[in-house]
Design an enzyme around this catalytic site. Structure first.
Site, PDB file in Angstrom:
ATOM      1  N   ARG A  51       0.704  -1.315  -0.018  1.00 11.48           N
ATOM      2  CA  ARG A  51       0.170   0.006  -0.094  1.00 11.48           C
ATOM      3  C   ARG A  51       1.069   1.269   0.051  1.00 11.48           C
ATOM      4  NH1 ARG A  51      -4.425   0.066   4.596  1.00 11.48           N
ATOM      5  NH2 ARG A  51      -5.279   2.162   3.036  1.00 11.48           N
ATOM      6  N   CYS A  64      -1.409   6.641   8.710  1.00 14.68           N
ATOM      7  CA  CYS A  64      -1.637   5.201   8.106  1.00 14.68           C
ATOM      8  C   CYS A  64      -2.694   5.537   7.070  1.00 14.68           C
ATOM      9  CB  CYS A  64      -2.310   4.311   9.278  1.00 14.68           C
ATOM     10  SG  CYS A  64      -3.553   4.901  10.156  1.00 14.68           S
TER      11      CYS A  64
END
Length: 280
Positions: free
Chosen positions: A180, A236
């Site tokens: 990611r 995040c």
């Protein structure tokens, strides 16, 4: 004292009057799963706080603030008081998601100026594996008064992150999995990649192979490439799994650690914000 406490520590203090145990179990994409699990069985005396209903504000239509915006301070303080948490309480949070949800509550309470808050090692599974009793009974809630003393230096907003890009003495830490971070996959947000210059430290690597949290020395080794003199901004996808990295950094002795609560989902809600892919 460490922010992470073992099951035996909590068991020994289970019925002490100032202990408040908070079940934070929550499964992304299954918003009712955590509460259902709590209602089926939980640590005796535990109360339940929901990631999206209690520990986050509603998502804004424009996406600003990210997928899990921080809750309104007054509303959160009132909610904590409603479940019996006062400024004198020792709060122990647990989940079954590796500590990510419990760390969200840990960070929020620190942000509100409450020091006596801990995350239970191993979560609910560790409690059950230890052969300890569980309950389906819900605690009779005796409301308390919780007064927040907001620690503004623990948080940064998108403007401060923009200003930090390329700035000496400031390090961005991306807490998501490496694919990611590199922009190879993106299962949750509409744009893949990372904030330019951010360094990748996957949050789950703060735990050992058996799921237990690494020691302070192990965390220091994990973050050895970072300087304790730098200001470290952690993010995040939506400000949840960044919090176990904040906890781990604090355990390792880093003090200049801040959370970008909106995180990647907030960053990409601004069309002019730059995006990087790959390892850079």
């Amino acid at each position: 004292m460490s922010a992470v406490v073992p099951v035996k520590w909590l068991f020994a203090r289970l019925y002490e009057p100032d202990i408040v145990i908070v079940d934070c179990r929550f499964t992304m994409g299954k918003p009712d799963a955590g509460r259902t699990a709590y209602e089926e069985e939980h640590i005796p005396g535990a109360v339940y706080l929901d990631l999206e209903r209690d520990l986050s504000a509603p998502v804004e239509e424009d996406g600003h603030g990210g997928r899990h915006p921080l809750p309104d301070i007054a509303e959160l303080a009132a909610r904590l008081g409603k479940v019996g948490i006062s400024n004198e309480s020792r709060v122990v949070a647990y989940d079954d998601q590796g500590g990510a949800m419990a760390s969200r509550l840990w960070w929020l309470m620190k942000y509100l100026g409450h020091e006596n808050v801990f995350v239970m090692e191993g979560g609910f599974t560790a409690w059950k594996n230890a052969g300890l009793l569980t309950s389906s009974e819900q605690k009779v809630l005796i409301p308390a008064r919780f007064l927040a003393t907001v620690q503004h230096n623990m948080l940064v907003e998108v403007e401060e992150v923009r200003e930090s890009l390329g700035k000496a003495g400031v390090v961005l830490v991306d807490s998501r999995e490496a694919p990611r971070y590199r922009g190879e996959v993106e299962p949750l947000d509409r744009v893949a990649g990372h904030i330019p210059g951010a360094r990748n430290f996957f949050w789950a690597e703060g735990r050992r192979a058996d799921g237990t949290w690494k020691s302070a020395d192990e965390q220091r080794e994990r973050f050895a490439s970072l300087s304790q003199e730098d200001e470290i901004i952690v993010y995040c996808g939506s400000g949840v799994t960044a919090t176990p990295n904040v906890l781990a950094l604090r355990e390792a002795g880093f003090v200049r650690v801040k959370l970008y609560a909106g995180s990647w989902s907030d960053w990409i809600s601004y069309a002019d914000n730059p995006i990087a892919t790959g390892e850079k």
